[in-house]
Write a protein that holds these residues in place. Structure first.
Motif, PDB file in Angstrom:
ATOM      1  N   ARG A  48       0.697  -1.137  -0.097  1.00 35.82           N
ATOM      2  CA  ARG A  48      -0.043  -0.043  -0.098  1.00 35.82           C
ATOM      3  C   ARG A  48       0.919   1.206  -0.170  1.00 35.82           C
ATOM      4  O   ARG A  48       0.671   2.232  -0.465  1.00 35.82           O
ATOM      5  N   MET A  59       0.451  12.548  -8.832  1.00 42.80           N
ATOM      6  CA  MET A  59       0.014  13.888  -8.443  1.00 42.80           C
ATOM      7  C   MET A  59       1.051  15.022  -8.775  1.00 42.80           C
ATOM      8  O   MET A  59       0.865  16.060  -9.312  1.00 42.80           O
ATOM      9  N   PHE A  94      -5.970  -1.533   2.976  1.00 36.90           N
ATOM     10  CA  PHE A  94      -5.933  -1.443   4.360  1.00 36.90           C
ATOM     11  C   PHE A  94      -6.385  -2.699   5.051  1.00 36.90           C
ATOM     12  O   PHE A  94      -7.538  -2.432   5.696  1.00 36.90           O
ATOM     13  N   VAL A 109      -7.540   4.094  11.218  1.00 36.75           N
ATOM     14  CA  VAL A 109      -7.918   3.400   9.946  1.00 36.75           C
ATOM     15  C   VAL A 109      -9.124   2.147  10.214  1.00 36.75           C
ATOM     16  O   VAL A 109      -9.906   1.899   9.394  1.00 36.75           O
TER      17      VAL A 109
HETATM   18  C1  HEC Z   1      -8.585   7.471   2.561  1.00 37.92           C
HETATM   19  C2  HEC Z   1      -7.304   7.630   2.980  1.00 37.92           C
HETATM   20  C3  HEC Z   1      -6.295   8.074   2.090  1.00 37.92           C
HETATM   21  C4  HEC Z   1      -6.369   8.939   0.768  1.00 37.92           C
HETATM   22  C5  HEC Z   1      -7.666   9.376   0.135  1.00 37.92           C
HETATM   23  C6  HEC Z   1      -4.860   8.821   0.287  1.00 37.92           C
HETATM   24  N1  HEC Z   1      -4.086   8.343   1.408  1.00 37.92           N
HETATM   25 FE1  HEC Z   1      -2.018   8.457   1.127  1.00 37.92          FE
HETATM   26  N2  HEC Z   1      -1.862   7.338   2.853  1.00 37.92           N
HETATM   27  C7  HEC Z   1      -3.076   7.235   3.418  1.00 37.92           C
HETATM   28  C8  HEC Z   1      -2.303   6.429   4.885  1.00 37.92           C
HETATM   29  C9  HEC Z   1      -3.239   5.543   6.025  1.00 37.92           C
HETATM   30  C10 HEC Z   1      -1.069   6.282   4.806  1.00 37.92           C
HETATM   31  C11 HEC Z   1      -0.140   5.553   5.611  1.00 37.92           C
HETATM   32  C12 HEC Z   1       0.381   4.036   4.958  1.00 37.92           C
HETATM   33  C13 HEC Z   1       1.197   3.148   5.760  1.00 37.92           C
HETATM   34  O1  HEC Z   1       2.292   4.055   6.055  1.00 37.92           O
HETATM   35  O2  HEC Z   1       0.734   2.016   5.838  1.00 37.92           O
HETATM   36  C14 HEC Z   1      -0.591   6.832   3.398  1.00 37.92           C
HETATM   37  C15 HEC Z   1       0.580   7.298   2.966  1.00 37.92           C
HETATM   38  C16 HEC Z   1       0.908   8.115   1.782  1.00 37.92           C
HETATM   39  C17 HEC Z   1       2.255   8.220   1.209  1.00 37.92           C
HETATM   40  C18 HEC Z   1       3.598   7.597   1.916  1.00 37.92           C
HETATM   41  C19 HEC Z   1       3.757   6.580   1.403  1.00 37.92           C
HETATM   42  C20 HEC Z   1       5.077   5.642   1.906  1.00 37.92           C
HETATM   43  O3  HEC Z   1       5.954   5.212   1.277  1.00 37.92           O
HETATM   44  O4  HEC Z   1       5.175   5.509   3.142  1.00 37.92           O
HETATM   45  C21 HEC Z   1       1.900   8.933   0.199  1.00 37.92           C
HETATM   46  C22 HEC Z   1       3.334   9.504  -0.771  1.00 37.92           C
HETATM   47  C23 HEC Z   1       0.713   9.218   0.007  1.00 37.92           C
HETATM   48  N3  HEC Z   1      -0.088   8.700   1.146  1.00 37.92           N
HETATM   49  C24 HEC Z   1       0.100   9.913  -0.954  1.00 37.92           C
HETATM   50  C25 HEC Z   1      -1.255  10.274  -1.253  1.00 37.92           C
HETATM   51  C26 HEC Z   1      -1.897  10.953  -2.345  1.00 37.92           C
HETATM   52  C27 HEC Z   1      -0.812  11.765  -3.171  1.00 37.92           C
HETATM   53  C28 HEC Z   1      -3.234  10.971  -2.206  1.00 37.92           C
HETATM   54  C29 HEC Z   1      -4.146  11.257  -3.158  1.00 37.92           C
HETATM   55  C30 HEC Z   1      -4.080  11.297  -4.768  1.00 37.92           C
HETATM   56  C31 HEC Z   1      -3.480   9.821  -1.230  1.00 37.92           C
HETATM   57  N4  HEC Z   1      -2.203   9.465  -0.608  1.00 37.92           N
HETATM   58  C32 HEC Z   1      -4.715   9.603  -0.858  1.00 37.92           C
HETATM   59  C33 HEC Z   1      -4.229   7.357   3.475  1.00 37.92           C
HETATM   60  C34 HEC Z   1      -4.696   7.950   2.380  1.00 37.92           C
END
Ligand code: HEC
Length: 162
Positions: A48, A59, A94, A109
């Protein structure tokens, strides 16, 4: 010089969009399994995070395209499509039991699943709206829907990411 830079950015974006498609097609898919070993949890978290990283890349590229005025038309299409393709699948990234380990996902979450799924649904709507705006070619709408999409990323991160 400028030309080379722009071309490189665009082809990077295309690679990102293709990688995203590949990731989504070949993910570990443990969402439906009951028991998860440590290795599977780790794989699900990595998976993820890499999908999220690609989202970040797409983006970022789109920001560049819009800001530098490179593209308001067909060149934006692969970005918009990649975002829309990824957006429907966020909660599946998730699964239950993947909240511990090398993750920035907050317990909310899983503890506030309804709100999380709502944030994901909002994001999905915005991603589709952006794809439609790109297909429609109206500059003001492209910009507005892209801003809304960025807000949807941010708002979920505020509530569910450390
Ligand atoms: C519904 C919730 C949600 C949405 C919508 C979402 N994210 Fe996330 N994002 C998360 C969560 C929760 C994490 C942490 C994941 C983990 O560390 O396991 C994350 C992590 C990330 C990371 C870090 C990844 C890494 O390498 O650790 C990036 C970059 C990111 N998101 C970009 C985006 C972008 C750009 C968008 C929109 C286009 C987006 N996210 C939409 C919940 C979301």
């Amino acid at each position: 010089m400028m030309r080379t830079k722009k071309t490189t950015r665009l082809s990077l974006a295309l690679t990102g969009a293709l990688a995203l498609g590949g990731l989504l097609a070949t993910g570990p898919g443990i969402a439906h399994s009951q028991e998860q070993s440590g290795g599977e949890v780790e794989a699900a978290i990595k998976y993820r995070q890499s999908v999220m990283s690609v989202l970040g890349g797409v983006m970022g590229t789109t920001v560049g395209q819009l800001r530098d005025g490179i593209a308001y038309g067909p060149e934006l299409q692969p970005m918009a499509e990649a975002l829309a393709a990824a957006s429907g699948d966020i909660p599946a990234l998730f699964p239950e039991g993947t909240g511990e380990g090398e993750t920035d996902a907050l317990p909310a979450v899983w503890e506030e699943r309804e709100a999380f799924e709502e944030a994901a649904a909002t994001f999905d709507e915005q991603a589709r709206a952006f794809a439609e705006a790109v297909a429609g070619g109206e500059r003001a709408e492209i910009f507005q829907s892209f801003r809304d999409l960025g807000e949807a990323c941010k708002s979920c991160h505020e509530d569910f990411r450390d």
